[in-house]
Enzyme design. Structure first.
Site, PDB file in Angstrom:
ATOM      1  N   ALA A 132       0.904  -1.410  -0.121  1.00 20.50           N
ATOM      2  CA  ALA A 132       0.018   0.186   0.125  1.00 20.50           C
ATOM      3  C   ALA A 132       0.982   1.278   0.042  1.00 20.50           C
ATOM      4  O   ALA A 132       0.523   2.225  -0.722  1.00 20.50           O
ATOM      5  CB  ALA A 132      -0.905  -0.047   1.157  1.00 20.50           C
ATOM      6  N   TYR A 133       2.059   1.023   0.647  1.00 16.09           N
ATOM      7  CA  TYR A 133       2.892   2.277   0.771  1.00 16.09           C
ATOM      8  C   TYR A 133       3.522   2.646  -0.652  1.00 16.09           C
ATOM      9  O   TYR A 133       3.515   3.719  -1.045  1.00 16.09           O
ATOM     10  CB  TYR A 133       4.044   2.217   1.837  1.00 16.09           C
ATOM     11  N   ILE A 134       4.023   1.404  -1.206  1.00 15.03           N
ATOM     12  CA  ILE A 134       4.440   1.879  -2.580  1.00 15.03           C
ATOM     13  C   ILE A 134       3.605   2.190  -3.527  1.00 15.03           C
ATOM     14  O   ILE A 134       3.876   2.985  -4.400  1.00 15.03           O
ATOM     15  CB  ILE A 134       5.146   0.443  -3.190  1.00 15.03           C
TER      16      ILE A 134
END
Length: 218
Positions: A132-134
């Site tokens: 989700a961060y990437i």
């Protein structure tokens, strides 16, 4: 560098506090923080703390804050321990909000702190929060590239709290590695003083080249 007014989103972050300290003697660093208790830390670093929750603020509110600034630095992140949902609301949506505000306010210079690995799909088997961060960082970068702003995207490697060395490897693509947060902050100061780096996506790790030389070489 001439005296500037720099708005730092994510003003209580470890890179942001180091950046405020480096900017403070010559420039006005305004750190946006969500928690009023964090204003004192920004001020102790030499900046000016301003309470603004980027997950709830309107574009009009943020435009008012950004108006008259020389540059925006997006240093916000949901941080360790936050779930996948906040990667989207902070790492992506808050960056979009700051860029919208910069465009409306006519503030052209925008430096976005991203992360190495952005722009590529997460490795198979990556945990959900990392993926989700990437995804959030990739979408924030893509949004910024579409805008008529003098943007620079900086993708540091693995961040450490070691003392800075003042020497880096800075290029569109570099081997994976680590870099002290001190050196990331110093590179951002150099990029703010180097308008010719607009329109570039740069990766950053520790290296052998003095920071000013590394930025000048771009």
């Amino acid at each position: 560098m001439a005296r500037m007014r720099i708005i730092i989103a994510g003003g209580h972050g470890k890179i942001a506090l180091r950046l405020a300290a480096r900017l403070a003697p010559e420039s006005e660093a305004v750190g946006l923080v969500r928690n009023p208790a964090h204003v004192a830390d920004v001020e102790a670093a030499g900046g000016q703390g301003l309470v603004c929750d980027l997950e709830r603020a309107s574009v009009d509110e943020v435009t008012g804050i950004v108006e008259g600034a020389d540059a925006v630095v997006f240093a916000a992140g949901a941080g360790p321990g936050s779930g996948a949902a906040r990667k989207d609301t902070v790492d992506r949506a808050a960056s979009v909000l700051m860029a919208d505000a910069a465009e409306r306010a006519g503030v052209r210079r925008f430096v976005q702190i991203s992360a190495m690995g952005t722009g590529k799909p997460p490795a198979p088997g990556s945990d959900e929060v990392w993926a989700a961060y990437i995804k959030a960082k990739t979408e924030a970068e893509e949004d910024l590239r579409r805008r008529d702003l003098d943007w620079t995207i900086l993708r540091p490697g693995r961040l450490t709290d070691e003392p800075g060395t003042g020497r880096v490897l800075l290029a569109p693509e570099v081997p994976r590695g680590a870099v002290p947060r001190d050196d990331v902050a110093a590179v951002i100061v150099a990029l703010l003083g180097a308008p010719g780096t607009a329109g570039r996506t740069l990766e950053l790790v520790s290296g052998d080249t003095p920071i000013d030389e590394a930025v000048a070489a771009l």
